[in-house]
Write an enzyme that holds these catalytic residues in place. Structure first.
Site, mmCIF file in Angstrom:
data_model
loop_
_atom_site.group_PDB
_atom_site.id
_atom_site.type_symbol
_atom_site.label_atom_id
_atom_site.label_comp_id
_atom_site.label_asym_id
_atom_site.label_seq_id
_atom_site.Cartn_x
_atom_site.Cartn_y
_atom_site.Cartn_z
ATOM 1 C CD GLN A 35 -0.967 -0.914 3.687
ATOM 2 O OE1 GLN A 35 -2.344 -1.151 3.592
ATOM 3 N NE2 GLN A 35 -0.474 -1.207 4.840
ATOM 4 C CG HIS A 66 -5.143 2.914 19.328
ATOM 5 N ND1 HIS A 66 -4.436 3.848 19.023
ATOM 6 C CD2 HIS A 66 -5.274 2.135 18.236
ATOM 7 C CE1 HIS A 66 -4.132 3.802 17.561
ATOM 8 N NE2 HIS A 66 -4.654 2.981 17.218
ATOM 9 C CG ASP A 90 -1.548 2.140 14.396
ATOM 10 O OD1 ASP A 90 -1.782 2.055 15.503
ATOM 11 O OD2 ASP A 90 -2.426 2.090 13.660
ATOM 12 C CG ASP A 109 0.018 -4.696 10.092
ATOM 13 O OD1 ASP A 109 -0.869 -3.797 10.634
ATOM 14 O OD2 ASP A 109 0.332 -4.308 8.959
ATOM 15 N N GLY A 141 -2.521 -11.829 8.213
ATOM 16 C CA GLY A 141 -3.459 -12.254 9.214
ATOM 17 C C GLY A 141 -4.460 -13.530 8.803
ATOM 18 C CG ASP A 159 -6.259 -1.346 14.686
ATOM 19 O OD1 ASP A 159 -6.764 -0.771 14.019
ATOM 20 O OD2 ASP A 159 -5.290 -0.962 15.646
ATOM 21 C CB THR A 161 -7.307 -0.608 6.135
ATOM 22 O OG1 THR A 161 -7.073 -1.669 5.568
ATOM 23 C CG2 THR A 161 -5.838 0.221 6.700
ATOM 24 C CG ASP A 162 -11.863 2.239 5.496
ATOM 25 O OD1 ASP A 162 -12.237 1.828 6.784
ATOM 26 O OD2 ASP A 162 -11.796 3.215 5.015
ATOM 27 N N PRO A 166 -5.738 -4.820 1.154
ATOM 28 C CG PRO A 166 -3.493 -4.371 1.946
ATOM 29 C CD PRO A 166 -4.702 -4.041 1.299
HETATM 30 N N1 AG3 Z 1 -7.667 1.460 11.575
HETATM 31 C C1 AG3 Z 1 -8.212 2.352 10.558
HETATM 32 C C2 AG3 Z 1 -9.608 2.233 10.706
HETATM 33 C C3 AG3 Z 1 -10.415 2.719 9.522
HETATM 34 C C4 AG3 Z 1 -10.315 4.064 9.098
HETATM 35 N N2 AG3 Z 1 -11.179 4.481 8.208
HETATM 36 C C5 AG3 Z 1 -11.245 5.642 7.624
HETATM 37 N N3 AG3 Z 1 -10.567 6.598 7.864
HETATM 38 N N4 AG3 Z 1 -12.117 5.583 6.515
HETATM 39 C C6 AG3 Z 1 -6.333 1.552 11.721
HETATM 40 C C7 AG3 Z 1 -5.670 2.759 12.521
HETATM 41 C C8 AG3 Z 1 -5.651 2.705 13.852
HETATM 42 N N5 AG3 Z 1 -4.575 1.542 14.761
#
Ligand code: AG3
Length: 282
Positions: A35, A66, A90, A109, A141, A159, A161-162, A166
């Protein structure tokens, strides 16, 4: 995307609304094998990390997310010892989980670069990375879950991404079936589940897939998250038996966590059925 030289507004998943962050400078940009990752310095929210131009976190407000991804589930499970985090590169969730008396936390991750950049630009989230209980793996994962031992984990935290790129495979029945298998009898899965206001279809599909995977108790906890689309976000907990409507009110433990947002009263508030959501999620 940067809509002019000074502001960043996420444009892809926001359904016509956007939160603007004023940018002082771009600190870093790279394409990892998975990415594109960028780091900006903002005027009022500290550093900002984006992945594929989607907001991941800022220094100033990541604590809402978090804390709500980790403390509700850890106070709900009767005795959480083995925790697995899928995504979370992160290390913000990892840091919160390690405040609890758990025995092991394995973070998986796919992209090591997220962690290496967090160590540089969000060092406050990475202070527990060398805790003897922490095990940081940089793997897929979904594969990891397929190969994990049946009944070996107490809490799984997704935790991610959208569900584009991935993370897409982390939002379907096949993945939840593997989580169900890997969790012990009173194990709990919790996953970030987007905005309860603007991502309702996604939230409903996700909950349906969890039900199809034989999770019988589900609860979606809403919480504020200013920099994500709509400013309001959620975490969905899933268990194999009725567990989710109560939690351990261990006041001494809560005090030791030094949370900035999470409190038992807010946990209770997040468990209160919200009429418009009930309607949508039933
Ligand atoms: N979590 C990201 C959540 C999704 C955010 N989506 C968005 N901005 N459209 C990972 C980051 C925190 N550990």
């Amino acid at each position: 995307m940067l809509n002019n030289k000074e502001w960043f507004t996420e444009c892809y998943t926001n359904f016509g609304v956007g939160f603007g962050l004023q940018i002082k400078s771009k600190l870093h940009e790279e394409k990892s094998p998975f990415q594109s990752i960028a780091i900006y310095e903002t005027t009022n929210f500290g550093n900002l990390m984006t992945i594929d131009d989607i907001v991941m976190l800022t220094s100033r407000d990541n604590f809402f997310y978090h804390e709500m991804m980790s403390h509700p589930v850890l106070f709900t499970h009767p005795n959480p010892k083995n925790v697995v985090i899928i995504g979370g590169g992160d290390c913000g969730t990892l840091k919160e989980v390690l405040k609890h008396p758990v025995t092991s936390v394995t973070q998986i991750d796919i992209d090591e670069r997220v962690t290496r950049l967090a160590e540089i630009y969000f060092p406050e989230l990475c202070t527990s990375n060398h805790d003897a209980r922490a095990n940081l793996l940089f793997l897929d994962g979904i594969r990891w879950m397929q190969e994990a031992k049946t009944g070996s984990v107490d809490v799984i935290i997704v935790d991610s991404t959208d569900p584009i790129g991935p993370a897409e495979g982390l939002f379907n029945r096949a993945f939840y079936e593997q989580c169900h298998r890997v969790l012990a009898a009173d194990g709990i899965l919790v996953q970030q589940s987007e905005s309860p206001l603007i991502h309702q279809t996604l939230l409903r599909d996700m909950r349906m897939a969890m039900k199809d995977a034989q999770f019988s108790d589900l609860f979606t906890l809403p919480f504020p998250q200013p920099v994500y689309p709509s400013g309001w976000w959620s975490a969905t907990m899933a268990a194999k038996k009725p567990l989710l409507s109560k939690f351990r009110r261990d006041d001494n433990l809560l005090k030791s966590l030094e949370t900035k947002y999470y409190q038992f009263g807010l946990h209770e508030g997040a468990l209160t059925p919200i009429p418009f959501l009930q309607e949508i999620l039933k």
